[in-house]
Each structure stands twice: as C-alpha cells, then as structure tokens.
Scaffold this active site. Structure first.
Site: not given
Ligand code: 6MZ
Length: 363
Positions: A15, A97, A227
């Site tokens: 992410h 993202t 999850e």
């Molecule tokens: C679920 C996750 C995550 O999109 O702003 N994100 N969603 N489970 C996880 N495991 C820990 N880790 C990250 O990156 C951040 C976003 O990615 C998702 C969440 O929506 C988080 O706000 P972006 O680039």
C-alpha cells in the site's frame, strides 16, 4: 540479509501510504506541526510505536493521510517508495493506493492519481517500466536482464504497475468511481483493483457490483480476505474467484478447503499479521500449511513503513520461521511471476531475470 537483498524479488501487496519511509513521515509531520496543522508529538508517539493492534494501525493510517494530502507530497512518497523497493532488488512491483479527494486543496481522485503518476515519472535511481502494452514491447534480445543500458551507463530497472484500492468505508458509488478511474487510466499502467480498508467496517454486498463490473471490463482483482473472522464474507469472496487474495488469516476448515481447491494465490504478509496480532505467532502461521500443500503463495510487505519491514526482511523471516533455504525462497518468488497482473511479455522477461539469477544463487 545480503543474500535476500541481492535476490530478485516481486512485490505484489504494497500500500502506497503504508510504505512511506519513517524519516519522510516524521519530516512531513514536523513541518505540519510547525504550521499548527497537527500536533507533532501525537505522530512521533504513534510512528515510533512497534506494536500496534489492527485498530491502532487504522488510526495510524488516518494520521498518515493528514500529512499526505498534498499533490507534491504524494509525488514525493511515490518516488521514494519505488526507489526503496528497487534498492533492494524488487524487479516487479505492484503498488496499490486508494484514490483520495480533498476539496479544500483542490484535490480530486483523478488529480491524486495524477500525482502518483508524476511520482513514478520522477524516479531517478532506476529505470521504470510502466508501459501498459506489455505484450507489444520487448527488451532487445541481447540486453542484460534487470539492467538497461542508458547513456552508456548500466542502469537497474523495475517494472511498476498500479492497482486502485476500493476502501471498505465507501459506498457502492464510490467503489464504482474507483473502477471507472482505473479503466480511464488503463493506458497509464493501472492494471487492477484491490479491496482493502478496515476489515471490521462495511459489507461485501456494497462492493460487489463494482467488482463485477471491473471483472467484466478485464481488470485484475485482488481482495483483502479474512483479516478478521467473517466466514460468510470469506465464502462469498472465494466464490467470486478473484485472481488473488491477501492475508487469509481467519479461515475455518471449510474455507481452507475451498481456498485450496480454488488455487487462488495468497499474498502473505508475515510481519503485518504478527504486528497486528491477526496471527499470534509465526509458528502457527498458515504459510506453513499452504506451502506444504503447494498452494500458490507470494511473500509481501503490506505496509513496509508502518511495520518497519522490507521485502528482504520478509524473505529472511520466512526462511528462519519455516526452515526454508535460499533456493526454496527463490523458487517461491519465481513461481509468483505466474500470478502477477501483467501480460505474457512481462512474465517472459521476468522469467529470464530469474533464470539468469539462478546461476548465481550458489556463488
Ligand atoms: C486492510 C489496509 C491494510 O491506499 O492510502 N490498508 N487495508 N488491511 C491492511 N492490513 C494492515 N494496510 C493498508 O494506503 C493506506 C491504506 O491501505 C489500506 C487502508 O485502507 C489504508 O488506509 P493508501 O495508499
């Protein structure tokens, strides 16, 4: 660590806003702290905390999003994230993202993605292959793998593809908007859709229409699945037959069977699962069972910034926790080329990279 760093790697679950360097995040928070927009000590405390529950992680994302709502910052972090992955020999990176909108600074979801694309173009330490028409473009036959020769100097190369994330907090319309943006930006390297966000929020039926549409339009799909315990949702997700799923932590026996018979590849994020306590310890992590069942798997970072990890570190962790050697980890990664969200042309080129790296494996 060097043996894991030097190995070519593919990263399929990263992410963007979770992969920001700590130093950059602290710098950005300090700047906004000085301007009185945030309280710096709040950030310092959370950023430097090692152990976070899943709920705390999502609070941290809210904080991160406060400091990253600016086009130039999005461009900067995209550039840095790609350069960091390339520095540890990730040769193929799928970055995901969530498109964001912030009217107060004139940011639309489209302009947010524009800033991400600018970041990809701004990468300077490595050549980036971000071409959409995989099947058409070929590296010249005799050029060395991983490296392109540019202006007489040998340059490293990384393939980067983008996935747009649907946030579980959103509506069906918002999910549809994300899919439409992905379709609009297909020629710019957007290849697929991810469903993510806080797993205790939202309902599968909200996103299903957009995911179905994405699939009809030929976009690749990966889902954060299981999850937290939610057997009904896990079953619906597996019935949907996405090209890949992420995590697969809280499955019951019937879901394991369903997963194994479907052969849907799983993106495994060891440090993330342990840090968020989704899996209490590595000795009971489902990686071991899926690996021995020869289920398709790929080791990923999830959020290298938030969890202070790297892909090399994840390989090292898997090797020591599950007793795997260098060759086994190498083969696991090489197998993952089959389920990247790119065409046959890129797969062929990556296979060449792995073949040439294999010869140096025992040196
Ligand atoms: C679920 C996750 C995550 O999109 O702003 N994100 N969603 N489970 C996880 N495991 C820990 N880790 C990250 O990156 C951040 C976003 O990615 C998702 C969440 O929506 C988080 O706000 P972006 O680039």
């Amino acid at each position: 660590m060097e043996k894991w760093v030097s190995m070519p790697k593919v990263e399929l679950h990263a992410h963007l806003n979770g992969s920001i360097r700590d130093s950059t995040l602290l710098e950005l928070a300090r700047d906004l702290g000085e301007k009185g927009v945030v309280v710096f000590s709040d950030f310092e405390h959370v950023i430097q905390k090692d152990d976070r529950s899943l709920t705390e992680v999502f609070k941290l994302f809210d904080l991160i999003h406060i400091v990253t709502t600016d086009h130039q910052i999005i461009t900067r972090i995209t550039k840095e994230v790609i350069e960091d992955f390339a520095a540890e020999n990730v040769v193929y990176l799928e970055l995901r993202t969530t498109p964001k909108k912030n009217d107060s600074i004139g940011m639309s979801k489209r302009s947010y993605l524009g800033a991400v694309l600018e970041g990809i173009k701004a990468v300077s330490t490595v050549d980036v292959d971000f071409r959409p028409h995989d099947a058409v473009v070929r590296i010249p036959k005799n050029s060395p793998p991983i490296y392109d020769t540019c202006n007489g100097s040998t340059r490293k190369k990384i393939y980067v593809r983008l996935l747009l994330s649907i946030d579980r907090r959103g509506t069906t319309e918002a999910a549809m908007e994300t899919v439409n943006l992905a379709l609009e930006m297909r020629d710019l390297g957007v290849v697929g859709i991810d469903l993510s966000g806080n797993p205790i929020v939202g309902d599968w039926s909200t996103y299903l229409p957009a995911l179905k549409f994405a699939r009809e339009q030929g976009l690749y799909i990966t889902l954060h699945c299981g999850e937290v315990p939610n057997p009904k949702e896990v079953r619906s997700m597996l019935d949907f037959l996405p090209q890949r799923i992420g995590h697969a932590c809280c499955f019951e026996e019937a879901e394991w069977e369903k997963l194994k018979s479907s052969s849907i590849p799983v993106e495994i994020c060891l440090t993330s699962n342990i840090r968020t306590n989704t899996i209490p310890s590595l000795d009971i992590h489902h990686f071991a069972d899926l690996y021995s069942a020869k289920h398709p798997l790929v080791l990923c970072t999830d959020d290298s910034g938030v969890f202070s990890t790297s892909l090399s570190n994840e390989y090292n962790l898997a090797a020591s926790a599950f007793g795997l050697g260098r060759r086994e980890i190498f083969q696991l990664t090489r197998n993952a080329v089959e389920f990247i969200f790119a065409g046959d042309g890129v797969k062929r080129e990556l296979k060449e990279i792995f073949s040439s790296a294999e010869q140096k494996l025992d040196q």
